[in-house]
Enzyme design. Sequence first.
Site, short mmCIF file in Angstrom:
data_model
loop_
_atom_site.label_atom_id
_atom_site.label_comp_id
_atom_site.label_asym_id
_atom_site.label_seq_id
_atom_site.Cartn_x
_atom_site.Cartn_y
_atom_site.Cartn_z
N ARG A 84 93.94 8.21 17.17
CA ARG A 84 93.73 7.33 16.02
C ARG A 84 93.86 8.16 14.75
NH1 ARG A 84 88.44 6.03 13.09
NH2 ARG A 84 89.01 4.30 11.76
N HIS A 129 91.91 4.33 5.12
CA HIS A 129 90.74 5.18 5.33
C HIS A 129 90.40 5.82 3.97
CE1 HIS A 129 88.35 7.35 8.65
NE2 HIS A 129 87.84 7.79 7.52
N GLU A 174 85.53 1.28 7.76
CA GLU A 174 84.21 1.27 7.10
C GLU A 174 84.22 0.71 5.68
OE1 GLU A 174 82.50 5.18 7.40
OE2 GLU A 174 82.48 5.11 9.58
N TYR A 318 77.01 6.69 14.49
CA TYR A 318 76.58 8.09 14.56
C TYR A 318 75.09 8.28 14.83
CZ TYR A 318 81.16 9.43 12.76
OH TYR A 318 82.51 9.62 12.62
N GLU A 383 84.85 5.60 16.29
CA GLU A 383 84.33 6.92 15.88
C GLU A 383 82.94 7.12 16.45
OE1 GLU A 383 84.19 7.88 11.69
OE2 GLU A 383 86.25 7.21 11.38
C1 GBH Z 1 82.69 8.34 9.02
O1 GBH Z 1 81.81 7.88 8.09
C2 GBH Z 1 84.05 8.41 8.40
O2 GBH Z 1 84.88 7.36 8.86
C3 GBH Z 1 84.72 9.72 8.55
O3 GBH Z 1 85.80 9.80 7.67
C4 GBH Z 1 83.71 10.81 8.34
O4 GBH Z 1 84.29 12.08 8.32
C5 GBH Z 1 82.70 10.73 9.45
O5 GBH Z 1 82.13 9.47 9.52
C6 GBH Z 1 81.56 11.72 9.33
O6 GBH Z 1 80.80 11.46 8.20
O7 GBH Z 1 74.70 12.07 2.60
O8 GBH Z 1 73.31 10.12 2.38
O9 GBH Z 1 75.30 10.30 1.01
C7 GBH Z 1 80.48 7.71 8.54
C8 GBH Z 1 79.66 7.27 7.38
C9 GBH Z 1 79.65 8.35 5.28
C10 GBH Z 1 77.77 8.44 6.78
C11 GBH Z 1 78.98 9.39 4.40
C12 GBH Z 1 77.15 9.45 5.89
C13 GBH Z 1 76.90 10.27 3.66
C14 GBH Z 1 75.48 9.81 3.54
N1 GBH Z 1 79.20 8.42 6.64
N2 GBH Z 1 77.56 9.29 4.53
S1 GBH Z 1 74.63 10.64 2.31
#
Ligand code: GBH
Length: 528
Positions: A84, A129, A174, A318, A383
């Site tokens: 992907r 993305h 997302e 996650y 993911e």
């Molecule tokens: C995914 O986002 C993305 O699709 C991918 O590109 C990314 O690399 C991967 O996950 C890992 O992060 O620190 O409180 O501001 C998951 C969503 C977006 C969750 C960024 C955490 C930061 C939170 N993520 N977010 S904060």
Amino acid sequence: WSEFQNRMYYYGTFPTDFLWGVTSSAYQIEGGWNAGGKGPSIWDTFTHTPGNGIPENGNGDVACDSYNKVDVDLGLIKTLGYYRFSISWSRVLPDGTTAHVNEPGLKYYENLIDKLLQAGIEPQVTLYHWDLPQGLENMGGWQNVIMVEYFTQYADLMFSRLGPKVKRWITFNEPYIVANLGYGYGNFAPGVSNDPGVIPYVVAHHLIKSHAEAWHLYNDKYRAAQGGQISITLNADWAEPRNPYKQEDIDATYRYVEFFLGWFAHPIYIGDYSEIMKTTIRERSLAAGLPKSRLPEFTPEEVQRINGTHDYFGLNHYTTKLIFPIDYGLQQNYDADRGVGAVDDWSWLDSGSSWLKVTPFGIRRLLNHIKNTYGNPQILITENGVSEKGPVDLNDVVRQHYYNSYINEVLKARVLDGADVRGYTAWSLMDNFEWAEGYSERFGLYFVNRSDPKLTRTPKVSVQTFSTIIRCNGFVDPNSGNECLKPQPEGTQRCQSNLLLTLTGATSGKEGPDLSDVNVQILIYRHK
Ligand code: GBH
């Protein structure tokens, strides 16, 4: 591997046609930010603007240089299933519009897809993305409803040019992050944070419409000839009440989940925004003296048109949070509308990211939530993964544990609970540009040595963990001595392909078993 460890897992396998894969995204790995006629994206602008707080002024100018390393990357993907990846919109349409198609940019993706197919790897393509062409942001970006048209034109070009070879599409990765982090908190590009009570909802509204139009376009114009699938990928944490005996915490948890996953899933899988979002945002808007709700409305025709625009449920997941209520008074923004606080349990294992704790139980519950709330859809996990930070250790014990324990919970959701999970994709193929965290948080199955100009990729031990799960198609008892548990010799690869044999049997005229539409799956071990 002790008896005790054996008992930590549920042994069983996924259906034989289960899809395994790894993923990346354009801005995070490609580099070549202005190569071959590519136009700038909002992430180029954002990372090139001083004061954005990205560690070591990190940016995606070079990233993993995947723009120049297609062959190297192919070698990494071989034992890891399908691939992907996402298209950089401004690489193919430099100003975002079809006024000028950048053929060398398209050529890059055509070549990547051809080589993947030659190697027996299925390409899975995300159209968006997060890297909006800067030219379109100059018109207001996702705040401007005209993006629906631009996105659809871009999608049309991709379907027509790449569609004959791509059977699985994802419109948006997302949308929650785009709306909230891009246009609400502003810690992601384009860094808009001036009206967090209004703009994120407007942006989300336009993203949902854009998704629906692209889905309809594919459905009406391409599906019959190309026979692929198209959907959207939504991200969601799982959530539990901080105190499960407290009704306020339970209510807050419900709001958290509905404002997160439900914001997008409700219009697409059920129809319209959920009642709780509509009521809460209207009441809070009116209480602050506004004439109407800050949440835009879909017309009944739009509700109809958006509802059902999915071929599967794309999910990024996650971690899990513990939730309790917070009263934000008259503050007008997404967080205040949702009205919750989130904490972690002290016992949850850490990762390299402050927001990500190792909570395998959550993925099983989330999959069950999706099954029960959204009509038992086919689910494709697009993911799932974990990060590390600081000194490099190729024996990435956290990631090995993470994949074993999370995928084992996915197996339970599939086999024991009947959630219709069809595939699982690991984030990420290799360490890459982790957005606002730069290169400080590493999610890769492969380590990328950034102090080596060649950006050498080296497998972490979790490559073995994940490829073993793929070979076994799940978890087999380590004492069984099953072949799939043994590391395969270098250059061996499991390919999956589905062959549809249509045997009419009409020629012989004799009685016999009905062999029409026999779906045969062939597992091939390829030796180079
Ligand atoms: C995914 O986002 C993305 O699709 C991918 O590109 C990314 O690399 C991967 O996950 C890992 O992060 O620190 O409180 O501001 C998951 C969503 C977006 C969750 C960024 C955490 C930061 C939170 N993520 N977010 S904060």
